[in-house]
Design a protein around this motif. Structure first.
Motif, mmCIF file in Angstrom:
data_model
loop_
_atom_site.group_PDB
_atom_site.id
_atom_site.type_symbol
_atom_site.label_atom_id
_atom_site.label_comp_id
_atom_site.label_asym_id
_atom_site.label_seq_id
_atom_site.Cartn_x
_atom_site.Cartn_y
_atom_site.Cartn_z
ATOM 1 N N THR A 44 14.975 6.449 -2.978
ATOM 2 C CA THR A 44 14.643 5.028 -3.153
ATOM 3 C C THR A 44 15.633 4.365 -4.104
ATOM 4 N N ASP A 72 6.960 3.210 -2.997
ATOM 5 C CA ASP A 72 8.367 3.017 -2.605
ATOM 6 C C ASP A 72 8.542 1.734 -1.802
ATOM 7 N N GLU A 117 13.427 5.978 4.936
ATOM 8 C CA GLU A 117 13.360 6.965 3.848
ATOM 9 C C GLU A 117 12.331 8.015 4.224
HETATM 10 MG MG LIG Z 1 11.306 7.476 -2.744
#
Ligand SMILES: [Mg+2]
Ligand SMILES: Nc1nc2c(ncn2[C@@H]2O[C@H](COP(=O)(O)OP(=O)(O)OP(=O)(O)O)[C@@H](O)[C@H]2O)c(=O)[nH]1
Length: 229
Positions: A44, A72, A117
């Protein structure tokens, strides 16, 4: 024996949905990056630094994968970038079906670049194609120079490997040259970027490489993917 068959069936089914995802992304001219790492390596943080450098020239969206929480996704939204959080519960990776389902709740309209992600895990995410164009691995240098040899799968699958937290090298004592040699031993084609999200070291080099990778003609991209380069 039976377990291997079940595993390959799961991966085969995943591959079919990944191909559907890829067609959706290509039809829209969207470049998709799958970011993978062990928990806490800096996925992140690297995304935040990358977004800061690419905005507003590039229209970016992010799909976040975590076991729990929208933490996140909240960090990405705080930068004014739309994001969608997938919470997997107990599943240690994202798979193509999860991404496919997310597309019902997350619009790709107007996006040029989609980051995914993955769930923090050093092994499993690398086995699941999501339909992405590019696989990137973030590795925290403090974890030790031997890790590429002990956990080769993700290092092998990634086209770019960011060796993050280089600001901590003086304290961890991990030899960076040995770490780089071990990454190249596992994946001789890897594009390696020592980075620090604290000092900014290497981030511009990484973002410049990403930008050129995105703008490479599709045929060149496919050739690079086919050769692992
Ligand atoms: Mg993360
Ligand atoms: N010193 C230092 N700390 C960093 C660096 N990059 C990230 N961190 C810190 O490392 C911790 C984890 O960073 P994240 O970006 O949340 O890592 P992540 O891989 O997204 O974590 P998960 O999504 O939970 O797997 C945070 O406290 C960051 O501030 C870096 O380059 N140097």
């Amino acid at each position: 024996m039976h377990r291997i068959e079940v595993g390959s069936n799961i991966l085969q089914a995943n591959e079919e949905i990944a191909e559907e995802n890829r067609q959706i992304f290509r039809t829209r001219g969207l470049f998709v990056v799958n970011i993978m790492s062990a928990p806490g390596a800096g996925k992140t943080s690297v995304l935040e630094e990358t977004i800061k450098r690419l905005k507003p020239a590039v229209n970016i969206g992010v799909i976040e994968g975590d076991l729990h929480t929208t933490l996140d996704s909240d960090r990405i939204n705080a930068l004014g970038v739309p994001s969608f959080q997938i919470t997997t519960g107990t599943v240690c990776h994202l798979d193509a079906r999860m991404i496919h389902s997310a597309l019902h709740g997350f619009t790709l309209d107007g996006l040029d670049l989609l980051f995914i992600e993955n769930v923090g895990n050093l092994v499993c995410p690398a086995e699941f194609d999501l339909g992405e164009d590019l696989r990137v691995m973030i590795f925290s240098t403090v974890e030790g120079a031997d890790k590429p040899k002990k956990y080769p799968v993700m290092f092998h699958e990634a086209e770019a490997v960011l060796l993050n937290k280089t600001d901590l090298v003086p304290y961890s004592g991990v030899p960076l040259d040995e770490l780089i040699a071990n990454v190249l031993d596992v994946n001789p084609e890897a594009n390696i970027f020592p980075t620090s999200c604290r000092t900014g070291e290497g981030i511009d080099l990484w973002v410049n490489w990403l930008t050129s990778r995105i703008s490479a003609p599709r045929s060149a991209r496919d050739a690079a993917t086919a050769t692992g380069g």
